[in-house]
Design an enzyme around this catalytic site. Structure first.
Site, PDB file in Angstrom:
ATOM      1  N   ASN A 133       0.800  -1.239   0.000  1.00 12.75           N
ATOM      2  CA  ASN A 133       0.000   0.000   0.000  1.00 12.75           C
ATOM      3  C   ASN A 133       0.829   1.284   0.000  1.00 12.75           C
ATOM      4  O   ASN A 133       0.386   2.293  -0.532  1.00 12.75           O
ATOM      5  CB  ASN A 133      -1.034  -0.002   1.133  1.00 12.75           C
ATOM      6  CG  ASN A 133      -0.434  -0.220   2.498  1.00 12.75           C
ATOM      7  OD1 ASN A 133       0.712  -0.614   2.625  1.00 12.75           O
ATOM      8  ND2 ASN A 133      -1.223   0.045   3.523  1.00 12.75           N
TER       9      ASN A 133
ATOM     10  N   LYS B 118      12.191  -8.042   1.331  1.00 10.42           N
ATOM     11  CA  LYS B 118      11.240  -8.692   0.424  1.00 10.42           C
ATOM     12  C   LYS B 118      10.011  -7.805   0.279  1.00 10.42           C
ATOM     13  O   LYS B 118       9.188  -7.721   1.190  1.00 10.42           O
ATOM     14  CB  LYS B 118      10.833 -10.063   0.966  1.00 10.42           C
ATOM     15  CG  LYS B 118      10.116 -10.887  -0.089  1.00 10.42           C
ATOM     16  CD  LYS B 118       9.074 -11.811   0.457  1.00 10.42           C
ATOM     17  CE  LYS B 118       7.796 -11.138   0.781  1.00 10.42           C
ATOM     18  NZ  LYS B 118       7.104 -10.479  -0.348  1.00 10.42           N
TER      19      LYS B 118
ATOM     20  N   ALA C  82       6.313  -6.504  -1.406  1.00 11.06           N
ATOM     21  CA  ALA C  82       5.093  -7.209  -1.826  1.00 11.06           C
ATOM     22  C   ALA C  82       5.147  -7.464  -3.338  1.00 11.06           C
ATOM     23  O   ALA C  82       5.635  -6.617  -4.092  1.00 11.06           O
ATOM     24  CB  ALA C  82       3.875  -6.360  -1.488  1.00 11.06           C
TER      25      ALA C  82
ATOM     26  N   GLU D 267       4.237  -4.373  12.344  1.00  8.94           N
ATOM     27  CA  GLU D 267       3.203  -3.361  12.098  1.00  8.94           C
ATOM     28  C   GLU D 267       2.073  -4.082  11.396  1.00  8.94           C
ATOM     29  O   GLU D 267       2.165  -4.389  10.204  1.00  8.94           O
ATOM     30  CB  GLU D 267       3.741  -2.250  11.183  1.00  8.94           C
ATOM     31  CG  GLU D 267       4.879  -1.458  11.768  1.00  8.94           C
ATOM     32  CD  GLU D 267       4.462  -0.555  12.913  1.00  8.94           C
ATOM     33  OE1 GLU D 267       3.261  -0.473  13.221  1.00  8.94           O
ATOM     34  OE2 GLU D 267       5.364   0.057  13.510  1.00  8.94           O
TER      35      GLU D 267
ATOM     36  N   CYS E  10      -3.502   0.870   6.924  1.00  9.16           N
ATOM     37  CA  CYS E  10      -3.848   0.272   8.218  1.00  9.16           C
ATOM     38  C   CYS E  10      -4.317   1.353   9.188  1.00  9.16           C
ATOM     39  O   CYS E  10      -4.967   1.057  10.184  1.00  9.16           O
ATOM     40  CB  CYS E  10      -2.680  -0.519   8.784  1.00  9.16           C
ATOM     41  SG  CYS E  10      -1.158   0.410   8.786  1.00  9.16           S
TER      42      CYS E  10
ATOM     43  N   GLU F  53     -10.871  -5.009   8.560  1.00  7.83           N
ATOM     44  CA  GLU F  53     -10.252  -3.859   7.897  1.00  7.83           C
ATOM     45  C   GLU F  53     -10.873  -3.732   6.516  1.00  7.83           C
ATOM     46  O   GLU F  53     -10.763  -4.649   5.701  1.00  7.83           O
ATOM     47  CB  GLU F  53      -8.757  -4.120   7.711  1.00  7.83           C
ATOM     48  CG  GLU F  53      -7.901  -3.488   8.753  1.00  7.83           C
ATOM     49  CD  GLU F  53      -6.423  -3.519   8.360  1.00  7.83           C
ATOM     50  OE1 GLU F  53      -5.929  -4.591   7.966  1.00  7.83           O
ATOM     51  OE2 GLU F  53      -5.785  -2.469   8.454  1.00  7.83           O
TER      52      GLU F  53
HETATM   53  P1  ADP Z   1      -1.922  -7.993   2.352  1.00  9.04           P
HETATM   54  O1  ADP Z   1      -3.084  -8.879   2.656  1.00  9.04           O
HETATM   55  O2  ADP Z   1      -2.171  -6.561   2.600  1.00  9.04           O
HETATM   56  O3  ADP Z   1      -1.278  -8.257   1.019  1.00  9.04           O
HETATM   57  P2  ADP Z   1       0.022  -9.606   3.656  1.00  9.04           P
HETATM   58  O4  ADP Z   1       0.247  -9.721   5.121  1.00  9.04           O
HETATM   59  O5  ADP Z   1      -0.509 -10.783   2.929  1.00  9.04           O
HETATM   60  O6  ADP Z   1      -0.856  -8.324   3.460  1.00  9.04           O
HETATM   61  O7  ADP Z   1       1.376  -9.186   2.926  1.00  9.04           O
HETATM   62  C1  ADP Z   1       2.344  -8.325   3.475  1.00  9.04           C
HETATM   63  C2  ADP Z   1       3.716  -8.833   3.086  1.00  9.04           C
HETATM   64  O8  ADP Z   1       3.913 -10.127   3.645  1.00  9.04           O
HETATM   65  C3  ADP Z   1       3.925  -8.988   1.573  1.00  9.04           C
HETATM   66  O9  ADP Z   1       5.272  -8.661   1.265  1.00  9.04           O
HETATM   67  C4  ADP Z   1       3.670 -10.462   1.377  1.00  9.04           C
HETATM   68  O10 ADP Z   1       4.314 -10.989   0.224  1.00  9.04           O
HETATM   69  C5  ADP Z   1       4.293 -11.036   2.635  1.00  9.04           C
HETATM   70  N1  ADP Z   1       3.820 -12.375   2.992  1.00  9.04           N
HETATM   71  C6  ADP Z   1       2.595 -12.915   2.784  1.00  9.04           C
HETATM   72  N2  ADP Z   1       2.563 -14.179   3.278  1.00  9.04           N
HETATM   73  C7  ADP Z   1       3.783 -14.433   3.821  1.00  9.04           C
HETATM   74  C8  ADP Z   1       4.380 -15.562   4.481  1.00  9.04           C
HETATM   75  N3  ADP Z   1       3.705 -16.681   4.702  1.00  9.04           N
HETATM   76  N4  ADP Z   1       5.660 -15.452   4.887  1.00  9.04           N
HETATM   77  C9  ADP Z   1       6.349 -14.311   4.678  1.00  9.04           C
HETATM   78  N5  ADP Z   1       5.857 -13.223   4.065  1.00  9.04           N
HETATM   79  C10 ADP Z   1       4.588 -13.276   3.639  1.00  9.04           C
END
Ligand code: ADP
Length: 492
Positions: A162, A185, A187, A261, A295, A392
């Protein structure tokens, strides 16, 4: 300088590979994935899709230079951040366009995010040279205590889609300032801003291996072995509470320090003594910044019964006047949501509220056509049982409900597992402080709809997370204490 939005060279110019040990490299097997433009659904480009082995390579690069990096002069680290701050600002137009293309937010908001993101580097460039320790004498006079601060070590940073640039700088800034190396890493929806940032930090003089960037569609498979491997000393994560819980469990096994967060469910409370103009302005910001995909977004609006109709009418009028369209169109106030799933969730939440007798004042129906657009929507008479009171929303939907008295609204506001931020509108100072203290949140917006500020400690309580980012404490999250015991013997 102006950027031609019809020829997005900014996408062509961004490196599309993994950034490991200071070099751009393909993912194992040359795998790639597509990054989409949410305003059209079209593919913007393909970028490297890391496998677990790539993640291990990246961490190895970070571990290899940790000791050397920790030994650099604070001033050197500070000046790298300062140069990166200046480069980011000089490239505001290009970075804003890149962000708008991959994430959807209107260009004017993207420019705002570029400034906000850069500010974290300026702030932490100033903090890098202020790391200090302590010296004291034990109560019995026999020992001296020398306290020093050390970088925690190699960090894993995971960012959401976001705020593609600011969530990166908010973590990289303090890590660099503290002397930590890192694997970031981003998104998968919005990796391009992070890749551009890696290029900028390199130009600013960040040595190879200090920052490594791994883009992947298989976050779980890439991240878990890194957290369980014993070499990551700190995880800083911004994302959903659901994923946060999974990561906390993984961190428990190797006792990795965390900053989390997570999600929010912000109450937005308007008392009968509030200045309604200020409250409506605040609602526009707290609800519509980033199309509600924050958020910190106002999720539940509690308005005192006596001013609810007036507030709803004025707020809805402002919401209805917003222009929805592609973020690249300079006239757009509201861009598309991030993807089909994000919009689908918003639609379901609105339908659920309507089934429970909520009324639509404006918006409420997604338009036909390409892109994941959803109109600014105001619902009144929303039942406290509606799903959007407990979820949310992450979209431009305002849910208004009324209250009668202070105790009732505080109880309702705190009736959630989250506790990130609360917004409060009143002209009564006693009430303002009383309610600020009673709200179970990490941040309060008092007569304002915006709390994010690099100089303030951002973070939540309850299931909204652990730790703080920004402010004086932001760098603390990346520093350990070490103390040296020094006996001082009496002369014989
Ligand atoms: P949203 O639903 O807003 O996309 P997420 O919590 O799924 O929020 O994603 C936030 C970050 O966490 C992204 O970089 C996503 O790729 C990463 N992520 C999602 N699942 C996992 C996981 N199992 N382990 C590590 N990182 C993850």
């Amino acid at each position: 300088m102006t950027v031609d939005v019809t020829r997005p060279d900014v996408v062509t110019d961004v490196p599309k590979q993994l950034f490991i040990g200071g070099a751009w490299t393909d993912a194992t097997g040359g795998r790639t994935f597509a990054v989409d433009d949410p305003a059209t659904g079209d593919v913007l480009c393909e970028i490297a899709d890391a496998a677990p082995a790539d993640g291990r390579r990246a961490l190895k690069a970070a571990v290899a230079v940790q000791e050397e990096w920790a030994a650099t002069a604070p001033r050197a680290r500070s000046e790298i951040l300062r140069r990166a701050y200046e480069i980011i600002l000089a490239r505001t137009d290009e970075l804003a366009l890149l962000m708008t293309l991959e994430m959807g937010k209107p260009l004017k908001e993207a420019r705002g995010e570029v400034a906000y993101a850069a500010e974290f580097f300026r702030w932490f460039s100033e903090e890098a040279v202020r790391i200090d320790g302590g010296f004291s004498t034990t109560p019995d006079g026999a020992n001296r205590i020398l306290v020093m601060r050390r970088p925690v070590g190699p960090c894993l940073l995971i960012t959401p889609w976001n705020f593609p640039l600011a969530m990166g700088t908010r973590k990289i800034g303090p890590a660099v300032a503290a002397g930590c190396t890192m694997v970031l890493k981003p998104a998968p929806q919005t990796p391009l801003s992070t890749l551009a940032l890696a290029g900028i930090l390199t130009e600013a003089g960040l040595p190879p291996g200090v920052l490594n960037v791994v883009t992947t569609t298989d976050a779980g498979a890439v991240v878990e072995p890194l957290l369980r491997g014993g070499e990551v000393r700190k995880l800083s994560f911004t994302g959903s509470t659901q994923v946060g819980r999974i990561l906390l469990a993984q961190c428990a096994d190797t006792v990795v320090r965390t900053s989390m967060e997570l999600g929010g469910n912000a109450p937005f409370i308007v008392f009968d003594d509030a200045d309604l103009d200020v409250a409506v302005d605040g609602a526009m910001t707290a609800k519509m910044r980033n199309m509600g995909e924050a958020c910190t977004a106002a999720n539940r609006m509690f308005v005192h019964r006596t001013v609810a109709d007036a507030f709803a009418a004025r707020f809805a009028e402002r919401m209805a006047a917003l222009t929805v369209g592609p973020g690249t169109d300079p006239g757009s106030d509201v861009g598309p949501l991030i993807d089909a799933a994000g919009r689908g969730k918003v639609e379901e939440l609105v339908e659920d509220a309507l089934r429970r007798d909520a009324k639509v004042v404006t918006g409420g129906t997604a338009p036909d056509g390409p892109g994941y657009f959803y109109p600014p929507t105001v619902l009144t008479d929303v039942s406290r049982d509606a799903a959007l009171m407990r979820t949310e929303i992450f979209g431009p939907v305002a849910a208004i409900t009324t209250f009668e008295d202070e105790d009732e609204v505080v109880r309702a506001a705190n009736d959630t597992e989250w506790g990130l931020v609360g917004y409060l509108f009143t002209r009564d100072v006693d009430r303002a402080l009383r309610i600020s203290e009673r709200l179970e949140v990490g941040m309060v917006g008092l007569n304002t709809g915006l709390v994010s500020n690099p100089a303030a400690p951002f973070g939540g309580v309850k299931q909204s997370g652990l730790g703080r980012e920004g402010g004086r404490v932001g760098i603390e999250e990346f520093l350990e204490y070490k103390y040296v015991a020094i006996p001082v013997r009496n002369r014989t």
